[in-house]
Write a protein that holds these residues in place. Sequence first.
Motif, mmCIF file in Angstrom:
data_model
loop_
_atom_site.group_PDB
_atom_site.id
_atom_site.type_symbol
_atom_site.label_atom_id
_atom_site.label_comp_id
_atom_site.label_asym_id
_atom_site.label_seq_id
_atom_site.Cartn_x
_atom_site.Cartn_y
_atom_site.Cartn_z
ATOM 1 N N ALA A 16 17.988 -6.270 1.552
ATOM 2 C CA ALA A 16 16.743 -5.951 2.261
ATOM 3 C C ALA A 16 16.886 -4.572 2.882
ATOM 4 C CB ALA A 16 16.444 -7.008 3.326
ATOM 5 N N ARG A 17 16.419 -3.559 2.164
ATOM 6 C CA ARG A 17 16.625 -2.172 2.603
ATOM 7 C C ARG A 17 15.323 -1.433 2.879
ATOM 8 N NH1 ARG A 17 18.546 0.982 -1.191
ATOM 9 N NH2 ARG A 17 18.192 -0.400 -2.954
ATOM 10 N N LEU A 18 14.193 -2.125 2.779
ATOM 11 C CA LEU A 18 12.897 -1.499 3.013
ATOM 12 C C LEU A 18 12.320 -1.999 4.335
ATOM 13 C CD1 LEU A 18 10.397 0.161 2.146
ATOM 14 C CD2 LEU A 18 9.616 -1.865 0.885
ATOM 15 N N THR A 19 11.933 -1.067 5.199
ATOM 16 C CA THR A 19 11.337 -1.417 6.486
ATOM 17 C C THR A 19 9.926 -0.846 6.551
ATOM 18 O OG1 THR A 19 13.516 -1.340 7.557
ATOM 19 C CG2 THR A 19 11.589 -1.270 8.986
ATOM 20 N N LEU A 20 8.972 -1.679 6.931
ATOM 21 C CA LEU A 20 7.587 -1.252 7.112
ATOM 22 C C LEU A 20 7.413 -0.883 8.584
ATOM 23 C CD1 LEU A 20 4.711 -0.834 6.100
ATOM 24 C CD2 LEU A 20 4.301 -3.293 6.421
ATOM 25 N N LEU A 77 8.939 2.827 5.119
ATOM 26 C CA LEU A 77 7.548 3.147 4.818
ATOM 27 C C LEU A 77 6.820 3.261 6.149
ATOM 28 C CD1 LEU A 77 4.899 3.472 3.318
ATOM 29 C CD2 LEU A 77 4.889 0.992 2.889
ATOM 30 N N ILE A 78 6.415 4.473 6.508
ATOM 31 C CA ILE A 78 5.738 4.721 7.781
ATOM 32 C C ILE A 78 4.252 4.908 7.507
ATOM 33 C CG2 ILE A 78 5.606 6.195 9.807
ATOM 34 C CD1 ILE A 78 8.492 6.982 9.366
ATOM 35 N N ALA A 79 3.445 4.166 8.254
ATOM 36 C CA ALA A 79 1.989 4.245 8.090
ATOM 37 C C ALA A 79 1.327 4.100 9.442
ATOM 38 C CB ALA A 79 1.495 3.153 7.136
ATOM 39 N N ALA A 80 0.095 4.562 9.529
ATOM 40 C CA ALA A 80 -0.682 4.373 10.757
ATOM 41 C C ALA A 80 -0.735 2.885 11.088
ATOM 42 C CB ALA A 80 -2.091 4.928 10.569
ATOM 43 N N ASP A 81 -0.724 2.571 12.367
ATOM 44 C CA ASP A 81 -0.671 1.171 12.793
ATOM 45 C C ASP A 81 -1.780 0.338 12.148
ATOM 46 O OD1 ASP A 81 1.121 2.505 14.453
ATOM 47 O OD2 ASP A 81 0.735 1.175 16.146
ATOM 48 N N ALA A 82 -2.965 0.907 12.032
ATOM 49 C CA ALA A 82 -4.097 0.156 11.492
ATOM 50 C C ALA A 82 -3.922 -0.177 10.018
ATOM 51 C CB ALA A 82 -5.386 0.953 11.702
ATOM 52 N N GLU A 88 2.679 -8.439 -2.615
ATOM 53 C CA GLU A 88 2.123 -8.614 -3.959
ATOM 54 C C GLU A 88 2.995 -7.941 -5.011
ATOM 55 O OE1 GLU A 88 -2.007 -7.628 -6.429
ATOM 56 O OE2 GLU A 88 -1.914 -7.384 -4.242
ATOM 57 N N ALA A 89 3.637 -6.817 -4.633
ATOM 58 C CA ALA A 89 4.495 -6.095 -5.576
ATOM 59 C C ALA A 89 5.897 -6.690 -5.661
ATOM 60 C CB ALA A 89 4.579 -4.624 -5.161
ATOM 61 N N GLY A 90 6.168 -7.720 -4.853
ATOM 62 C CA GLY A 90 7.492 -8.353 -4.878
ATOM 63 C C GLY A 90 8.565 -7.530 -4.199
ATOM 64 N N LEU A 91 8.168 -6.699 -3.234
ATOM 65 C CA LEU A 91 9.135 -5.877 -2.496
ATOM 66 C C LEU A 91 9.288 -6.444 -1.084
ATOM 67 C CD1 LEU A 91 8.124 -2.217 -3.473
ATOM 68 C CD2 LEU A 91 10.028 -3.587 -4.357
ATOM 69 N N PRO A 92 10.380 -7.164 -0.808
ATOM 70 C CA PRO A 92 10.568 -7.698 0.553
ATOM 71 C C PRO A 92 10.759 -6.553 1.545
ATOM 72 C CG PRO A 92 12.563 -7.986 -0.752
ATOM 73 C CD PRO A 92 11.500 -7.490 -1.697
ATOM 74 N N HIS A 93 10.248 -6.751 2.756
ATOM 75 C CA HIS A 93 10.374 -5.692 3.751
ATOM 76 C C HIS A 93 10.717 -6.283 5.116
ATOM 77 C CE1 HIS A 93 6.155 -6.956 4.212
ATOM 78 N NE2 HIS A 93 6.307 -6.626 5.487
#
Length: 682
Positions: free
Chosen positions: A617-621, A585-590, A601-606
């Motif tokens: 653990a396959r999701l990276t923020l 999941l790529i997002a602006a730093d802010a 909150e959604a119960g998705l470990p990252h």
Amino acid sequence: MHAPTQDPLQRERDHLAASRSALRAMREDVENLDLKDVTGTWVSAAVLQRQIDERIAALADFAHTPLFFGRLDYLHAISEELAEGGTGEQFYIGRRHVHDASGDPMVIDWRAPVSQPFYRATRTDPMDVERRRRFGYTGGELTAYEDEHLTDPAEADSASALLAAEIEKPRVGPMRDIVATIQPEQDEIVRADIGGTVCVQGAPGTGKTAVGLHRVAYLLYAHREKLARTGTLVIGPNSSFLSYIEQVLPALGELDVAQATVQQLVAHVEVRAEEPAEAARLKGDARMAEVLRRAVRAGITLPTEPCVVVRGSRRWRVPAYELVEIIEELSNREIRYGAAREALPQRIAHAVLLKMEQGGEAPDDRVQDAVARNAAVKAMVKECWPPVDPAKLVHRLLGDAEFLAACADGVLDAEEQAAILWAKPGRSVRTAPWTAADAVLVDEATDLVQRTSSLGHVVLDEAQDLSPMQYRAVGRRCSTGSATVLGDLAQGTTPWATASWQEALRHLGKPDSHVEELTKGFRVPEEVIAYASRLLPAIAPGLAPATSIRDLPDSLTVTHIPDDLACAVVEACRKALTHEGSTGLIAADARIPLYAAALAEAGLPHLSPGAETSADARLTLVPASLAKGLEYDYVVLDEPAAVIAGEPDERTGLRRLYVALTRAVSGLHVLHTEPLPDQLQR
């Protein structure tokens, strides 16, 4: 492709089992070496034990890593020398050399000359290869094979299913080697001669980073003795990137390759602050090298009094004009400041010895050394050629407006000098903390005082983001060696990003280097790279758009979300995780704190970038600023407008967006509420 139940497949499995047994025997032979009767000092014994430990580690057999991935059947016999001692016409190609108890090879190292046709042979130029066989593996078990009969005119050209499957394997864990999938144009770069520097302009997904790492492995194989003396270094943009690539070389049996960021290379001072982009850009300007050169030599003064040396009952006088000649000659030679300072007392002592000889004495070298240590000589050297502390010098340069003006006269104008000065309202020079750009200046000053040690080969990745002064810092580390420079001008996201490779190579000290361009992608799907390439006219108009060998329908999804974008992004991540492989999941730093909370909150470990993914653990923020060089099977990209807005100008923002758009291997989902940039709305 042949069915896995046929006898030929079983024969290949038998060879794999025998090869693993042979590798185990090779390791046991090293483990059983007895060092008790080895003569020599404890130091030599320790060095030998270290070499043995490294050899044992290099012979490790990883159960889930194929020992060999291909086979070459030659039409004619290969010379014994070329085949690493083997005879015959059939060679298994793998990550390392394996031989049986008789010394005959069972697996040939992919870097050996006999292995080269595995990557280069074609139907038009088979290179004496009758058949090239590729192997498919599942969990370390050999499950399939596929043949290409390169000299059979009846067999039509067709894409390799096993090659495509290997390229498209899910990305779980750190970066993998590409040793089984190296393409001809990549192989040419990998095997380029060590004598020259190679610059690779590579579009996203062309494998430039992997090519650079495999080039290191190849050079260590072909020039091991030389590089063992001089050393090798891989330089990456940040620690997350280095963590991502750190397993590639060990998987190829190479354990002694150092890795660092540019900031770690120049860690002479503790960096504790950031500064405006314009100040950092000016400090990174190549003109600062001349300013620092003047600053280092600013303390040199010409004597007005003679140097009088007392030896016993006699006094020897070196007149001021002779001292001036000595100092001016050393200054004009442009040798390192510290080396000249070390030479100065010897030069003065030599002048004294000449006068001694004229006076009838017969002094020898011991007398000259004693004169060089004489208090009068040492005092003269300290006064005329004072010692320089690089950090203190840069501190003075950035904190003293008059000193900076004197050193920068004709180089930086008054406005530029004011921009880099520490002394500003609310900030005292005494407490001014060091910035990253300051540390590079200290490194330059350090080299002006004492030469920086050079390595045999340096790989510089994501090079497009370096400033001229950073290029100079890297160039000092390979001034007598060679380099592999990797990057993409379209991905330059710093205010000082390089405009051309010719300019960058000149600052690196390698102006005659060869520039190779990779435009054929193997990672990013065609639909995704074509979408991202719409930005090229705005961010890098001179670059050709990349193409991809991977045509994956529906690999790109762009969704406009009128409201509650965060909820939609989290659901997109949940959907991506239903597929095998990694998700980023790529997002602006802010916006990273927002999504860290939303995922929790959604119960998705990252995970954070650089952390090793696993089955659980396959999701990276991923902050957009750290996405460069990373790759994920599926990418969810949040709000492109926010990514652009997070940069100091639109062009840099579009380049940052280009990076984020090209991280996906299997699928990209772009979600936005604000309008997309004009280039993406076509």
